[in-house]
Design an enzyme around this catalytic site. Structure first.
Site, PDB file in Angstrom:
ATOM      1  N   HIS A  82       0.897  -1.101   0.133  1.00  0.00           N
ATOM      2  CA  HIS A  82       0.022   0.084  -0.028  1.00  0.00           C
ATOM      3  C   HIS A  82       0.941   1.363  -0.090  1.00  0.00           C
ATOM      4  O   HIS A  82       1.624   1.368   0.870  1.00  0.00           O
ATOM      5  CB  HIS A  82      -0.866   0.046   1.112  1.00  0.00           C
ATOM      6  CG  HIS A  82      -1.723   1.235   1.278  1.00  0.00           C
ATOM      7  ND1 HIS A  82      -2.857   1.480   0.906  1.00  0.00           N
ATOM      8  CD2 HIS A  82      -1.262   2.346   2.124  1.00  0.00           C
ATOM      9  CE1 HIS A  82      -3.377   2.823   0.959  1.00  0.00           C
ATOM     10  NE2 HIS A  82      -2.465   3.118   1.623  1.00  0.00           N
ATOM     11  N   ASP A 161     -15.489   2.319   7.106  1.00  0.00           N
ATOM     12  CA  ASP A 161     -14.454   3.387   6.700  1.00  0.00           C
ATOM     13  C   ASP A 161     -15.015   4.379   5.476  1.00  0.00           C
ATOM     14  O   ASP A 161     -14.816   5.621   5.476  1.00  0.00           O
ATOM     15  CB  ASP A 161     -13.083   2.892   6.087  1.00  0.00           C
ATOM     16  CG  ASP A 161     -12.169   3.658   5.534  1.00  0.00           C
ATOM     17  OD1 ASP A 161     -11.677   4.475   6.434  1.00  0.00           O
ATOM     18  OD2 ASP A 161     -11.830   3.777   4.469  1.00  0.00           O
ATOM     19  N   ARG A 168     -14.807  12.506   7.865  1.00  0.00           N
ATOM     20  CA  ARG A 168     -13.464  13.190   8.277  1.00  0.00           C
ATOM     21  C   ARG A 168     -13.267  14.129   7.122  1.00  0.00           C
ATOM     22  O   ARG A 168     -12.613  15.285   7.521  1.00  0.00           O
ATOM     23  CB  ARG A 168     -12.356  11.987   8.411  1.00  0.00           C
ATOM     24  CG  ARG A 168     -12.503  11.081   9.517  1.00  0.00           C
ATOM     25  CD  ARG A 168     -11.777  10.043   9.451  1.00  0.00           C
ATOM     26  NE  ARG A 168     -10.441  10.269   9.332  1.00  0.00           N
ATOM     27  CZ  ARG A 168      -9.438   9.306   8.808  1.00  0.00           C
ATOM     28  NH1 ARG A 168      -9.760   8.424   8.095  1.00  0.00           N
ATOM     29  NH2 ARG A 168      -8.078   9.803   8.673  1.00  0.00           N
ATOM     30  N   SER A 183      -7.950   3.272   9.101  1.00  0.00           N
ATOM     31  CA  SER A 183      -8.619   3.264   7.880  1.00  0.00           C
ATOM     32  C   SER A 183      -8.076   2.683   6.967  1.00  0.00           C
ATOM     33  O   SER A 183      -8.528   1.706   6.147  1.00  0.00           O
ATOM     34  CB  SER A 183      -8.578   4.951   7.580  1.00  0.00           C
ATOM     35  OG  SER A 183      -8.958   5.055   6.149  1.00  0.00           O
ATOM     36  N   LYS A 187      -9.040  -1.593   5.422  1.00  0.00           N
ATOM     37  CA  LYS A 187      -9.062  -2.022   4.185  1.00  0.00           C
ATOM     38  C   LYS A 187      -8.260  -3.182   3.571  1.00  0.00           C
ATOM     39  O   LYS A 187      -8.470  -4.124   2.958  1.00  0.00           O
ATOM     40  CB  LYS A 187      -8.968  -0.913   3.402  1.00  0.00           C
ATOM     41  CG  LYS A 187     -10.156   0.012   3.275  1.00  0.00           C
ATOM     42  CD  LYS A 187     -10.248   1.297   2.726  1.00  0.00           C
ATOM     43  CE  LYS A 187      -9.042   2.322   3.306  1.00  0.00           C
ATOM     44  NZ  LYS A 187      -9.006   3.784   2.892  1.00  0.00           N
TER      45      LYS A 187
HETATM   46  N1  URA Z   1      -5.862   7.167   3.183  1.00  0.00           N
HETATM   47  C1  URA Z   1      -6.811   6.342   3.689  1.00  0.00           C
HETATM   48  O1  URA Z   1      -6.954   5.226   3.208  1.00  0.00           O
HETATM   49  N2  URA Z   1      -7.452   6.493   4.920  1.00  0.00           N
HETATM   50  C2  URA Z   1      -6.732   7.694   5.516  1.00  0.00           C
HETATM   51  O2  URA Z   1      -7.430   8.069   6.517  1.00  0.00           O
HETATM   52  C3  URA Z   1      -5.973   8.780   4.971  1.00  0.00           C
HETATM   53  C4  URA Z   1      -5.571   8.175   3.634  1.00  0.00           C
END
Ligand code: URA
Length: 434
Positions: A82, A161, A168, A183, A187
């Site tokens: 990621h 999320d 957010r 977050s 995922k």
């Molecule tokens: N990318 C994400 O997936 N979540 C966040 O909170 C910030 C960047």
């Protein structure tokens, strides 16, 4: 339990139990807890933070708020990478086939462009026919066949999320290390990955601008992921300058193809192969990162990685013949060139400004609902440290019309800084945390 008591506790700097966090997350996803209470809780977390135990509990609760992919029938370690996002970041297209060629299974769920950063899914959708919305059976079939899949997040994965991130975004609570950790990790874990490599970028073109911020995020991702039983490695990399020479959707896939053929720019090759090698270590294929790196290089040199890249393109519906015919050729109709205004060394190329120039060309988007152009963008012919003569081309612009092209040239004039002496060498790989 009452949401107001949980908010008050966090506001006062206390830590919350698993049951309290569960009440909050489940209540928010089901609609029992309204946005105004969740906003207030998010702001309390922004100021009071969370303990590592709370961050882990929040991550697990968010992950379990929806579907978790079951890829346990696949042979080979499941490892994903990621990136926190940058400009010209097309490492996924290089490292996924390289890691797959080394025996890793890569279930990669990616995102779209927003703001100055590009999106992996938009880049793939510039390929004729390539599909990123896949059902579980297709995911399994494609991974069995090619060793990797790159797909979009479905509605059913981590709904907590999706809802919380949208909130957010409009309540100034994105920049919180525990919230970002939960977050991102929720995922990635919902994909079923057993190992994860994080490319935490820092610099003008990154989400985290300073090394300190990026280190804090990397440390939080590693410690939370490890506490959840996963093998995690984070690599801090520089995002002061665009990665590689291409910025734009099709242009970037094309550059990844050049890298797989062993002809890619040095910075992009270095970061991609470093990340791929750490995937082999996280997946237990190699114990030593130097050996892993030479195995990755071998898969480029012997053509296996490029063969897998084309196999994956075909398996995900892409038209391989169209790609091979169009690579190096398919460009938006209006071209322009930024020329050096004097003799000298290129000192720096600002990643953020380059990213914004690509947004103005339509290669990125300023609002989530905007469409993107597949074949606009910027291609650097020269990069930092290169000596250029007055009038020599520094980068090419591909735009939809002349006005757009001229505008991007003006933006790139600003992004490129010239000087009389060579710039100091840059450290691309800043730090590793595991
Ligand atoms: N990318 C994400 O997936 N979540 C966040 O909170 C910030 C960047």
């Amino acid at each position: 339990m009452r949401a107001v008591d949980i908010i008050m506790k966090k506001r006062n700097g206390e830590s919350l139990s698993y049951e309290e966090l569960s009440f909050l997350i489940e209540g928010y996803v089901s609609g029992d807890i309204p946005d105004y209470q969740m906003s207030s809780w998010l702001m309390s977390v922004y100021f009071s933070g969370m303990t590592p135990r709370e961050t882990g509990d929040l991550t697990a609760l968010m992950m379990r708020s929806g579907e978790v992919l079951d890829l346990s029938s696949l042979e080979g370690p499941l490892v994903d990478k990621h990136s926190t996002g940058g400009v010209g970041d097309k490492t996924s297209f290089i490292l996924a086939p390289v890691a797959a060629a080394c025996g890793i299974q890569v279930p990669m769920m990616s995102g779209r462009a927003l703001g100055h950063t590009g999106g992996t899914l938009d880049k793939l959708e510039s390929l004729k026919g390539y599909r990123i919305h896949l059902e579980q059976e297709e995911i399994l079939r494609i991974m069995e066949q090619t060793g990797y899949v790159i797909m979009g997040q479905t509605e059913r994965i981590v709904p907590a999320d999706r809802k919380m991130y949208a909130l957010r975004d409009v309540t100034a609570t994105v920049e919180s290390i525990p919230l970002i950790t939960a977050s991102i990790l929720s995922k990635k874990l919902a994909e079923g990955a057993q190992g994860l490599v994080f490319d935490v970028k820092c610099g003008s073109g990154a989400f985290m601008k300073t090394r300190e911020q990026a280190s804090l995020l990397a440390e939080s991702l590693v410690s939370t992921g490890k506490a959840m039983g996963r093998r995690i490695i984070a690599v801090l990399t520089s995002m002061e300058e665009p990665l590689g020479c291409a910025v734009g959707n099709f242009l970037e896939v094309e550059e990844a193809w050049e890298c797989l053929g062993g002809r890619g720019p040095e910075d992009l090759m270095e970061i991609s192969l470093t990340l791929a090698s750490r995937m082999l270590v996280a997946g237990g294929i190699c114990t030593d990162s130097e050996k892993a790196l030479s195995l990755c290089r071998e898969k480029i040199d012997n053509g296996e990685a490029s063969r897998i890249f084309l196999e994956n393109m075909e398996a995900q519906g892409g038209d391989v013949e169209w790609f091979l015919e169009n690579t190096g050729r398919w460009r938006a109709p209006a071209g322009a060139v930024l020329e050096a205004d004097r003799d000298g060394y290129i000192q720096s190329i600002n990643a953020y400004e380059t990213g914004m120039a690509s947004v103005s060309l339509g290669a990125g988007r300023s609002r989530a609902e905007d469409p993107v152009e597949p074949h606009t963008g910027i291609r650097f012919l020269r990069k930092s440290g290169d000596f250029v003569k007055k009038g020599e081309a520094v980068c090419e612009i591909f735009a939809l019309n002349k006005e757009q092209a001229d505008n991007a040239v003006a933006q790139m004039e600003h992004a490129v800084t010239m000087g009389e002496t060579p710039p100091a060498a840059v450290t691309r790989i800043i730090r590793e945390i595991f």
